[in-house]
Design a protein around this motif. Structure first.
Motif, PDB file in Angstrom:
ATOM      1  N   PRO A 182       0.833  -1.205   0.000  1.00  0.00           N
ATOM      2  CA  PRO A 182       0.000   0.000   0.000  1.00  0.00           C
ATOM      3  C   PRO A 182       0.871   1.259   0.000  1.00  0.00           C
ATOM      4  N   GLY A 183       0.467   2.249  -0.771  1.00  0.00           N
ATOM      5  CA  GLY A 183       1.220   3.488  -0.903  1.00  0.00           C
ATOM      6  C   GLY A 183       2.119   3.498  -2.117  1.00  0.00           C
ATOM      7  N   GLU A 184       2.319   2.346  -2.762  1.00  0.00           N
ATOM      8  CA  GLU A 184       3.187   2.290  -3.937  1.00  0.00           C
ATOM      9  C   GLU A 184       2.352   2.436  -5.208  1.00  0.00           C
ATOM     10  N   ARG A 185       3.003   2.953  -6.247  1.00  0.00           N
ATOM     11  CA  ARG A 185       2.357   3.223  -7.522  1.00  0.00           C
ATOM     12  C   ARG A 185       3.049   2.403  -8.608  1.00  0.00           C
ATOM     13  N   ALA A 186       2.261   1.755  -9.445  1.00  0.00           N
ATOM     14  CA  ALA A 186       2.784   1.002 -10.584  1.00  0.00           C
ATOM     15  C   ALA A 186       2.232   1.619 -11.858  1.00  0.00           C
ATOM     16  N   GLY A 187       3.059   1.684 -12.879  1.00  0.00           N
ATOM     17  CA  GLY A 187       2.601   2.275 -14.125  1.00  0.00           C
ATOM     18  C   GLY A 187       3.288   1.668 -15.329  1.00  0.00           C
ATOM     19  N   LEU A 188       2.636   1.812 -16.464  1.00  0.00           N
ATOM     20  CA  LEU A 188       3.201   1.322 -17.721  1.00  0.00           C
ATOM     21  C   LEU A 188       2.667   2.161 -18.866  1.00  0.00           C
ATOM     22  N   SER A 189       3.381   2.105 -19.997  1.00  0.00           N
ATOM     23  CA  SER A 189       2.971   2.837 -21.192  1.00  0.00           C
ATOM     24  C   SER A 189       2.676   1.845 -22.309  1.00  0.00           C
ATOM     25  N   VAL A 190       1.516   1.965 -22.906  1.00  0.00           N
ATOM     26  CA  VAL A 190       1.119   1.087 -24.004  1.00  0.00           C
ATOM     27  C   VAL A 190       1.769   1.615 -25.283  1.00  0.00           C
ATOM     28  N   ALA A 191       2.452   0.730 -26.018  1.00  0.00           N
ATOM     29  CA  ALA A 191       3.140   1.130 -27.253  1.00  0.00           C
ATOM     30  C   ALA A 191       2.146   1.298 -28.394  1.00  0.00           C
ATOM     31  N   GLY A 192       2.556   2.059 -29.392  1.00  0.00           N
ATOM     32  CA  GLY A 192       1.725   2.268 -30.574  1.00  0.00           C
ATOM     33  C   GLY A 192       1.526   0.991 -31.372  1.00  0.00           C
ATOM     34  N   THR A 193       2.360  -0.031 -31.122  1.00  0.00           N
ATOM     35  CA  THR A 193       2.238  -1.304 -31.842  1.00  0.00           C
ATOM     36  C   THR A 193       1.164  -2.207 -31.235  1.00  0.00           C
ATOM     37  N   ASN A 194       0.674  -1.866 -30.041  1.00  0.00           N
ATOM     38  CA  ASN A 194      -0.352  -2.661 -29.374  1.00  0.00           C
ATOM     39  C   ASN A 194      -1.726  -2.125 -29.791  1.00  0.00           C
ATOM     40  N   SER A 195      -2.726  -2.939 -29.717  1.00  0.00           N
ATOM     41  CA  SER A 195      -4.054  -2.462 -30.083  1.00  0.00           C
ATOM     42  C   SER A 195      -5.104  -3.102 -29.173  1.00  0.00           C
ATOM     43  N   PRO A 196      -6.215  -2.442 -28.937  1.00  0.00           N
ATOM     44  CA  PRO A 196      -6.552  -1.106 -29.443  1.00  0.00           C
ATOM     45  C   PRO A 196      -5.826  -0.021 -28.650  1.00  0.00           C
ATOM     46  N   GLN A 197      -5.595   1.097 -29.296  1.00  0.00           N
ATOM     47  CA  GLN A 197      -5.021   2.249 -28.625  1.00  0.00           C
ATOM     48  C   GLN A 197      -6.139   2.968 -27.866  1.00  0.00           C
ATOM     49  N   PHE A 198      -5.770   3.748 -26.869  1.00  0.00           N
ATOM     50  CA  PHE A 198      -6.791   4.530 -26.192  1.00  0.00           C
ATOM     51  C   PHE A 198      -6.437   6.003 -26.262  1.00  0.00           C
ATOM     52  N   ALA A 199      -7.467   6.806 -26.206  1.00  0.00           N
ATOM     53  CA  ALA A 199      -7.321   8.257 -26.269  1.00  0.00           C
ATOM     54  C   ALA A 199      -8.219   8.863 -25.205  1.00  0.00           C
ATOM     55  N   THR A 200      -8.118  10.147 -25.036  1.00  0.00           N
ATOM     56  CA  THR A 200      -8.939  10.852 -24.063  1.00  0.00           C
ATOM     57  C   THR A 200     -10.420  10.544 -24.302  1.00  0.00           C
ATOM     58  N   GLY A 201     -11.106  10.171 -23.228  1.00  0.00           N
ATOM     59  CA  GLY A 201     -12.524   9.859 -23.299  1.00  0.00           C
ATOM     60  C   GLY A 201     -12.825   8.374 -23.414  1.00  0.00           C
ATOM     61  N   ASP A 202     -11.808   7.552 -23.740  1.00  0.00           N
ATOM     62  CA  ASP A 202     -12.036   6.098 -23.840  1.00  0.00           C
ATOM     63  C   ASP A 202     -12.097   5.471 -22.450  1.00  0.00           C
ATOM     64  N   SER A 203     -12.826   4.369 -22.355  1.00  0.00           N
ATOM     65  CA  SER A 203     -12.914   3.613 -21.111  1.00  0.00           C
ATOM     66  C   SER A 203     -11.732   2.634 -21.036  1.00  0.00           C
ATOM     67  N   VAL A 204     -11.016   2.671 -19.930  1.00  0.00           N
ATOM     68  CA  VAL A 204      -9.881   1.766 -19.707  1.00  0.00           C
ATOM     69  C   VAL A 204     -10.209   0.920 -18.481  1.00  0.00           C
ATOM     70  N   THR A 205     -10.116  -0.403 -18.656  1.00  0.00           N
ATOM     71  CA  THR A 205     -10.389  -1.343 -17.570  1.00  0.00           C
ATOM     72  C   THR A 205      -9.137  -2.160 -17.304  1.00  0.00           C
ATOM     73  N   VAL A 206      -8.785  -2.288 -16.028  1.00  0.00           N
ATOM     74  CA  VAL A 206      -7.638  -3.107 -15.621  1.00  0.00           C
ATOM     75  C   VAL A 206      -8.140  -4.137 -14.616  1.00  0.00           C
ATOM     76  N   THR A 207      -7.851  -5.398 -14.911  1.00  0.00           N
ATOM     77  CA  THR A 207      -8.210  -6.478 -13.999  1.00  0.00           C
ATOM     78  C   THR A 207      -6.930  -7.037 -13.399  1.00  0.00           C
ATOM     79  N   LEU A 208      -6.897  -7.108 -12.073  1.00  0.00           N
ATOM     80  CA  LEU A 208      -5.747  -7.654 -11.352  1.00  0.00           C
ATOM     81  C   LEU A 208      -6.155  -9.006 -10.784  1.00  0.00           C
ATOM     82  N   ALA A 209      -5.276 -10.004 -10.974  1.00  0.00           N
ATOM     83  CA  ALA A 209      -5.547 -11.346 -10.444  1.00  0.00           C
ATOM     84  C   ALA A 209      -4.266 -11.909  -9.843  1.00  0.00           C
ATOM     85  N   VAL A 210      -4.411 -12.608  -8.740  1.00  0.00           N
ATOM     86  CA  VAL A 210      -3.281 -13.275  -8.097  1.00  0.00           C
ATOM     87  C   VAL A 210      -3.559 -14.769  -8.115  1.00  0.00           C
ATOM     88  N   ASP A 211      -2.647 -15.513  -8.708  1.00  0.00           N
ATOM     89  CA  ASP A 211      -2.807 -16.965  -8.847  1.00  0.00           C
ATOM     90  C   ASP A 211      -4.156 -17.319  -9.464  1.00  0.00           C
TER      91      ASP A 211
END
Length: 153
Positions: A112-141
């Motif tokens: 808790p208190g730590e921040r994780a981040g990443l940048s999606v490359a232009g070669t990945n799809s779909p790309q997202f832009a301002t106003g798009d919905s972004v969903t991240v699902t985290l799973a352990v085992d």
């Protein structure tokens, strides 16, 4: 055989069956409690549509073993063609190295208190832009611990 022996044998057989049944029930009940519920946590998600950057803050809860974590990212309901293989450095479909515990060179425990981040490359799809919905699902085992959704700014 003596007539008095039969009732004693019958009582002993019933007693043995009762003990066996109690042992089976006890093992069954304790087996249900052995399965761990897994870690729990509270997270905040933000997405920058101009820089294709996704940041997840671990706000509260248990520390997460990033080596057991899987991250699935979707844009407007469509999963990215290439998902981040956390922890990583220089994975296909992502620019540069991730920040915080998603980086393979960092401490693999996401506290808790730590921040994780990443940048999606232009070669990945779909790309997202301002106003798009972004969903991240985290799973352990394989168990989902969080499903986060935000609108890219």
């Amino acid at each position: 055989m003596n007539r008095a022996v039969s009732p004693i044998v019958g009582v002993l057989v019933l007693l043995a069956l009762t003990v066996c049944l109690a042992v089976v029930v006890a093992v069954g009940v304790s087996g249900m409690g052995l399965e761990s519920a897994g870690p729990t946590g509270s997270f905040d998600l933000s997405a920058d549509g101009d820089r294709s950057k996704i940041v997840i803050d671990h706000v509260a809860g248990d520390a997460i073993d990033v080596e057991a974590l899987s991250v699935t990212i979707a844009v407007n309901g469509t999963e990215l063609a290439q998902q981040p293989p956390v922890p990583f450095v220089g994975a296909s479909g992502f620019d540069g190295t991730p920040d915080g515990p998603f980086n393979a060179r960092a401490d693999p425990e996401w506290s808790p208190g730590e921040r994780a981040g990443l940048s999606v490359a232009g070669t990945n799809s779909p790309q997202f832009a301002t106003g798009d919905s972004v969903t991240v699902t985290l799973a352990v085992d394989g168990r989902q611990i969080a499903r986060l959704e935000t609108t890219a700014t």
